[in-house]
Design a protein around this motif. Structure first.
Motif, PDB file in Angstrom:
ATOM      1  N   ASP A 195     -71.202  19.027  41.273  1.00  0.00           N
ATOM      2  CA  ASP A 195     -70.864  18.732  42.662  1.00  0.00           C
ATOM      3  C   ASP A 195     -69.374  18.427  42.741  1.00  0.00           C
ATOM      4  O   ASP A 195     -68.916  17.370  42.296  1.00  0.00           O
TER       5      ASP A 195
ATOM      6  N   ASP B 108     -67.582  17.532  45.066  1.00  0.00           N
ATOM      7  CA  ASP B 108     -67.238  16.368  45.873  1.00  0.00           C
ATOM      8  C   ASP B 108     -67.040  15.140  44.986  1.00  0.00           C
ATOM      9  O   ASP B 108     -66.337  14.203  45.357  1.00  0.00           O
TER      10      ASP B 108
ATOM     11  N   SER C  20     -62.198   9.138  59.748  1.00  0.00           N
ATOM     12  CA  SER C  20     -63.481   9.180  59.050  1.00  0.00           C
ATOM     13  C   SER C  20     -64.589   8.576  59.900  1.00  0.00           C
ATOM     14  O   SER C  20     -65.700   9.108  59.975  1.00  0.00           O
TER      15      SER C  20
ATOM     16  N   GLU D 278     -66.451  11.961  60.255  1.00  0.00           N
ATOM     17  CA  GLU D 278     -67.349  12.240  59.130  1.00  0.00           C
ATOM     18  C   GLU D 278     -67.550  11.004  58.260  1.00  0.00           C
ATOM     19  O   GLU D 278     -67.073  10.946  57.129  1.00  0.00           O
ATOM     20  N   TYR D 279     -68.261  10.033  58.740  1.00  0.00           N
ATOM     21  CA  TYR D 279     -68.491   8.800  57.995  1.00  0.00           C
ATOM     22  C   TYR D 279     -69.327   9.074  56.745  1.00  0.00           C
ATOM     23  O   TYR D 279     -70.413   9.631  56.829  1.00  0.00           O
ATOM     24  N   ASP D 280     -68.791   8.716  55.545  1.00  0.00           N
ATOM     25  CA  ASP D 280     -69.522   8.926  54.292  1.00  0.00           C
ATOM     26  C   ASP D 280     -68.964   7.986  53.225  1.00  0.00           C
ATOM     27  O   ASP D 280     -68.248   7.029  53.534  1.00  0.00           O
ATOM     28  N   ILE D 281     -69.261   8.277  51.956  1.00  0.00           N
ATOM     29  CA  ILE D 281     -68.818   7.416  50.856  1.00  0.00           C
ATOM     30  C   ILE D 281     -67.303   7.340  50.780  1.00  0.00           C
ATOM     31  O   ILE D 281     -66.719   6.321  50.389  1.00  0.00           O
ATOM     32  N   HIS D 282     -66.620   8.408  51.194  1.00  0.00           N
ATOM     33  CA  HIS D 282     -65.161   8.413  51.174  1.00  0.00           C
ATOM     34  C   HIS D 282     -64.597   7.379  52.148  1.00  0.00           C
ATOM     35  O   HIS D 282     -63.538   6.808  51.907  1.00  0.00           O
ATOM     36  N   THR D 283     -65.306   7.147  53.243  1.00  0.00           N
ATOM     37  CA  THR D 283     -64.879   6.143  54.211  1.00  0.00           C
ATOM     38  C   THR D 283     -64.886   4.760  53.563  1.00  0.00           C
ATOM     39  O   THR D 283     -63.952   3.962  53.757  1.00  0.00           O
TER      40      THR D 283
END
Length: 280
Positions: free
Chosen positions: A50, A52, A101, A105-110
């Protein structure tokens, strides 16, 4: 006694390797560095499914770098060799990216960006408000002001930004933070160039930024190598995708020289990073 003499003749393979590398010409060392980078990419290609995950590794390395700075300032009460302007720029692009973010696109990176922003804000606060640290800040060497870097990034963002269905202001902000991140380390590199000899903890921090950029750039390179149709189609669809990839490459090469001298200093056994004129 005989056994001691035998042991004394045994060579440490790591020491022998370091001496061999040091004896090579600059061109040979450059080629070996490129080969090591390609080998690193191949290892990542075969071990990480992955892609990402590479972004997560990049953000983690950046967070660890900020942690090194916080440890230095709290344990030594020193900001020697550290650029406040670069930290302001870092806080700037992280803040903008965090807003985008949440909206896009709210996710783990946020979450990772939020933690890194808090850590960076802590560094900035120490540099400005903590007297023991503030008095060690070398303001006279930190001359590349943050607004001279932010201005051009904002201008470029007007001409090259994503063509999505989000509000224009968010698309503009996203492009701005991409370009700002690519050049945010310039004040720090300029400051180190003036000093010639880089303070140890600052060197660790910038090296971790280089590691972060390697992982991030590797994400895009491996996508291209695998013939990602969406990415290849995007690269031919307008200026924005090309600018994103170019920003990654520029940021990686900005830090590549420093990382070379950082590794060289430890290969020489000194651990003292000395920069020649013209590295930035």
């Amino acid at each position: 006694m005989g056994s001691d003499d035998t042991l004394g003749k045994v060579k440490d393979p790591l020491v022998a390797l370091i001496k061999w590398v040091k004896s090579r010409s600059s061109r040979e060392k450059l080629m070996m560095g490129v080969a090591a980078g390609v080998l690193g990419l191949m290892i990542l290609w075969k071990t990480i499914r992955d892609h990402d995950t590479l972004f997560i590794l990049a953000e983690t390395a950046h967070f660890l770098g900020i942690g090194v700075l916080m440890f230095k300032m709290q344990s030594r009460k020193s900001a020697a060799g550290l650029s406040l302007q670069s930290q302001i720029l870092t806080a700037g692009f992280l803040c903008v990216r965090l807003i985008c973010s949440f909206m896009m696109e709210y996710d783990i990176h946020t979450v990772l960006d939020g933690l890194t922003l808090l850590a960076t804000a802590g560094v900035v606060a120490c540099l400005i408000f903590q007297p023991a640290v503030k008095q060690t800040y070398q303001r006279d060497q930190d001359r590349l002001q943050w607004y001279f870097v932010m201005g051009p990034c904002l201008l470029v963002a007007f001409f090259a930004h994503p063509k999505t269905n989000h509000w224009f202001v968010f698309r503009l902000m996203w492009a701005f933070c991409v370009y700002l991140e690519a050049v945010s380390v310039l004040p720090q590199l300029r400051m180190m160039q003036k000093a010639k000899v880089v303070e140890k903890f600052t060197a660790h921090y910038v090296f971790l930024l280089g590691v972060s950029r390697f992982f991030s750039c590797a994400h895009w390179v491996l996508q291209i190598l695998e013939g990602n149709r969406v990415l290849m189609s995007a690269l031919g669809s307008g200026l924005w995708p090309v600018m994103v990839l170019l920003s990654e490459v520029v940021q990686t090469f900005i830090l590549a020289d420093f990382c070379f001298y950082y590794v060289k200093s430890y290969a020489d056994g000194t651990g003292v990073v000395r920069l020649p004129t013209g590295i930035v």
